[in-house]
Design a protein around this motif. Structure first.
Motif, short mmCIF file in Angstrom:
data_model
loop_
_atom_site.label_atom_id
_atom_site.label_comp_id
_atom_site.label_asym_id
_atom_site.label_seq_id
_atom_site.Cartn_x
_atom_site.Cartn_y
_atom_site.Cartn_z
N TYR A 104 0.84 -1.19 0.00
CA TYR A 104 0.00 0.00 0.00
C TYR A 104 0.88 1.25 0.00
CZ TYR A 104 -3.08 -3.68 1.76
OH TYR A 104 -3.76 -4.85 1.93
N PRO A 245 -6.44 0.30 1.89
CA PRO A 245 -7.59 -0.03 1.05
C PRO A 245 -8.89 0.31 1.77
CG PRO A 245 -6.01 -1.83 1.07
CD PRO A 245 -5.57 -0.87 2.13
N ASP A 247 -11.82 -0.66 0.47
CA ASP A 247 -12.78 -1.72 0.17
C ASP A 247 -12.03 -3.00 -0.17
OD1 ASP A 247 -12.01 -1.57 -2.60
OD2 ASP A 247 -13.42 0.07 -2.88
N GLU A 248 -12.79 -4.08 -0.25
CA GLU A 248 -12.19 -5.41 -0.47
C GLU A 248 -11.56 -5.53 -1.85
OE1 GLU A 248 -13.51 -10.14 -0.17
OE2 GLU A 248 -14.86 -8.54 0.52
N ASP A 249 -12.20 -4.92 -2.86
CA ASP A 249 -11.66 -5.01 -4.22
C ASP A 249 -10.27 -4.38 -4.30
OD1 ASP A 249 -13.87 -6.34 -5.15
OD2 ASP A 249 -14.85 -4.54 -5.97
N THR A 250 -10.09 -3.20 -3.68
CA THR A 250 -8.80 -2.53 -3.71
C THR A 250 -7.75 -3.37 -3.02
OG1 THR A 250 -9.85 -0.33 -3.72
CG2 THR A 250 -7.55 -0.44 -3.02
N GLN A 251 -8.11 -3.96 -1.91
CA GLN A 251 -7.16 -4.82 -1.18
C GLN A 251 -6.73 -6.01 -2.02
OE1 GLN A 251 -8.65 -6.32 2.53
NE2 GLN A 251 -6.65 -7.03 3.20
N LYS A 252 -7.67 -6.62 -2.72
CA LYS A 252 -7.34 -7.77 -3.55
C LYS A 252 -6.43 -7.38 -4.71
CE LYS A 252 -11.49 -10.55 -2.63
NZ LYS A 252 -12.74 -11.10 -3.21
N SER A 255 -2.91 -6.55 -3.34
CA SER A 255 -2.25 -7.74 -2.81
C SER A 255 -1.80 -8.66 -3.94
CB SER A 255 -3.20 -8.50 -1.87
OG SER A 255 -3.53 -7.70 -0.75
#
Length: 258
Positions: A104, A245, A247-252, A255
């Motif tokens: 990040y 992140p 939201d979950e999409d940004t984290q995925k 990563s």
């Protein structure tokens, strides 16, 4: 403020903090009469009294030095360059935070928002930025809002501009720094609009940075970290801006592309 007396500066900071002489005297355990004498120059503040009042007025360390000089005393707080031996431990801690935050984005800035250091994750935010904006010294806010910088890719630009300018205004109120006032005027001259954030949506927690990268929208929350109990000007003016992140999409996405 360079030509003002110690009394002028004390009065300036008292008014900046919206305190009457009586209110400040009560907090600092002195008399309003003595405070009045100090502000008008009828009495000369001791070095100890300056330190005492500066603490209650929450005067930045740089300005405390200016106040001491105006009263005829030597500055109390050093201002070492970031690359000097005195700053080795601070630099090491700063780099550990930046590297530990990858993939990040995170960057270290000084009081004027000059980028001191950044981790590899920041490169994602700089894709497509005009190289001229990346020539040192790099100003993080100029980079963010300049039409040839990140602004073109910020999907909620009016909201993000409103957040940045409101934050900068609060910093100006605390520091009174002329360089920040000039920076704010420059940023306000850029296109992009400015959302009023004084009435947030009921479910709004923070202002996210919604950034388009490679055809996908990434959403980030920003967190500011400062050094505790700083004892020199350089450390007091350093901060680390970390993006997480939102939201979950940004984290995925991040990563999967470290």
């Amino acid at each position: 403020m360079s030509n003002r007396t110690a009394g002028d500066l004390l009065r300036h900071w008292r008014l900046e903090r919206r305190l009457s002489q009586l209110e400040l005297a009560g907090r600092a355990d002195t008399s309003a009469r003595h405070l009045s004498f100090l502000e008008t120059g009828r009495a000369t503040p001791s070095r100890t009294m300056i330190a005492h009042l500066a603490e209650h007025l929450e005067i930045p360390l740089r300005e405390r030095n200016r106040l001491l000089l105006a009263a005829g005393y030597a500055p109390a707080y050093a201002e070492p360059a970031i690359d000097t031996p005195a700053m080795v431990a601070v630099r090491a801690a700063m780099r550990q935070i930046l590297v530990g935050h990858e993939p990040y984005p995170a960057l270290a800035i000084d009081q004027n928002w000059t980028m001191v250091e950044a981790n590899s994750g920041v490169g994602l935010l700089l894709s497509g930025v005009d190289p001229a904006l990346l020539a040192p010294p790099v100003n993080a806010l100029r980079l963010s809002l300049h039409p040839n910088g990140m602004a073109e890719h910020i999907r909620n630009l009016p909201e993000w501009r409103g957040h940045v300018l409101a934050r900068l205004t609060r910093q100006i109120e605390v520091t009174g720094a002329p360089a920040l006032i000039e920076l704010r005027e420059e940023l306000r001259s850029y296109p992009g609009g400015e959302a009023d954030l004084s009435l947030p949506e009921p479910d709004q927690v923070v202002v996210p940075l919604r950034f388009e990268h490679a055809g996908r929208e990434l959403s980030f929350l920003s967190v500011t970290t400062v050094f505790g109990t700083p004892m020199n000007v350089t450390v007091a003016e350093l901060a680390i801006e970390s993006f997480f992140p939102a939201d979950e999409d940004t984290q995925k996405i991040l990563s999967a592309n470290p």
